[in-house]
Enzyme design. Structure first.
Site, PDB file in Angstrom:
ATOM      1  CE  LYS A 191      41.402 -11.954  11.320  1.00 43.97           C
ATOM      2  NZ  LYS A 191      40.503 -13.055  11.632  1.00 43.97           N
TER       3      LYS A 191
ATOM      4  CE  LYS B  29      38.871 -12.957   7.218  1.00 42.04           C
ATOM      5  NZ  LYS B  29      40.044 -13.594   6.670  1.00 42.04           N
TER       6      LYS B  29
HETATM    7  O1  LIG Z   1      39.915 -15.902  10.518  1.00 42.08           O
HETATM    8  C1  LIG Z   1      39.789 -16.441  11.598  1.00 42.08           C
HETATM    9  C2  LIG Z   1      40.069 -15.817  12.884  1.00 42.08           C
HETATM   10  O2  LIG Z   1      41.325 -15.237  12.884  1.00 42.08           O
HETATM   11  C3  LIG Z   1      39.859 -16.746  14.004  1.00 42.08           C
HETATM   12  O3  LIG Z   1      40.381 -16.211  15.192  1.00 42.08           O
HETATM   13  P1  LIG Z   1      40.190 -17.039  16.549  1.00 42.08           P
HETATM   14  O4  LIG Z   1      40.735 -18.399  16.334  1.00 42.08           O
HETATM   15  O5  LIG Z   1      40.964 -16.252  17.555  1.00 42.08           O
HETATM   16  O6  LIG Z   1      38.722 -17.031  16.797  1.00 42.08           O
END
Ligand SMILES: O=C[C@H](O)COP(=O)(O)O
Length: 263
Positions: free
Chosen positions: A40, A98
């Protein structure tokens, strides 16, 4: 196609998913003990879609690592972002994908819009892919459909699971939005449909331990795996290892409490 992460009905601890933005971060996550890699771009939002070449280089690095069987998933941004854009072919190593539903809360046809974008990705790839539905806990900020509607659509449209996450990454974390009882109820609903439940939302180590005692299948982190818990800073193996320790700590406490209880 069997689901890559079937719901854990055997009481085994949840798996640790770590979101990474580069091959270097993937190596750190693997070294720290990540059990699922999620690609991501944190600069592009909660489910920021990575550039295709970055995604390919991370898949290559993961495939060449000592843990080459590690599942790799990807975040593909928001459904509305794909109205004008052409999807790109996802690498073969990607087991699940997703897409967020922000901005679609008022759209009567959101399920169809979502299914169309999913289909376009599958057409580009030439094969099907497992999908994970994402329900934003801060649905007002996200302008997304309700958690219950998305959970129902996840089951009806053949998703492998449901991820609960936050849209706004500058305030609020998972347990500010949802109680352990509500989480357990959602897990029961997903499990009875043969799907898994994943939980995220700026989790800290205490949240992770708390989740390990709940019937959640995947615990997903970015912030907690980064320097200074800042999701835009690099993932480090040390922080990932701490997340894994916290995940296992809760399970062990629960197990010993159980063992000590009278028959
Ligand atoms: O898939 C989960 C997310 O990457 C969570 O990111 P975060 O821990 O910064 O909320």
């Amino acid at each position: 196609m069997p689901y890559p992460f079937p719901p854990s009905l055997s009481g085994e601890p949840p798996r640790l998913l770590v979101s990474v933005r580069s091959a270097l971060e993937a190596a750190s996550a693997i070294e720290g003990g990540a059990e699922i890699l999620d690609v991501k771009d944190p600069d592009r939002g909660s489910l920021g879609c990575p550039a295709p070449d970055t995604l390919f280089s991370i898949c290559q690095a993961a495939g060449a690592s000592p843990r080459r069987d590690l599942p790799v998933t990807v975040a593909l941004g928001e459904c509305l972002e794909w109205t004008e854009q052409t999807p790109f072919p996802l690498p073969g190593q990607i087991t699940m994908a997703k897409i967020g539903l922000s901005g679609l809360g008022e759209s009567a046809g959101w399920r169809d819009q979502w299914l169309r974008v999913r289909q376009r990705f599958e057409d580009e790839r030439g094969t099907g892919i497992h999908w994970v539905a994402v329900a934003y806990l801060d649905q007002d900020d996200a302008g997304s459909p309700s958690i219950d509607d998305i959970a129902g659509a996840a089951i009806d449209t053949g998703c492998a699971g449901l991820l609960l996450d936050t849209f706004n990454k500058s305030s609020g974390r998972l347990f500010d939005h949802v109680s352990p009882e509500r989480l357990a109820g959602l897990a029961g609903r997903m499990h009875s449909g043969g799907r898994f439940l994943a939980a995220a939302g700026r989790l800290n180590l205490e949240d992770i331990t708390r989740l390990s005692t709940l019937p959640v299948d995947v615990v997903a982190v970015r912030s907690a795996a980064c320097e200074k818990a800042d999701r835009r800073s690099p993932v480090t193996s040390r922080h990932v290892a701490e997340c894994l320790t916290s995940l296992r700590a809760g399970g062990r406490q629960a197990a010993s409490a159980h063992e000590k209880s009278p028959a």
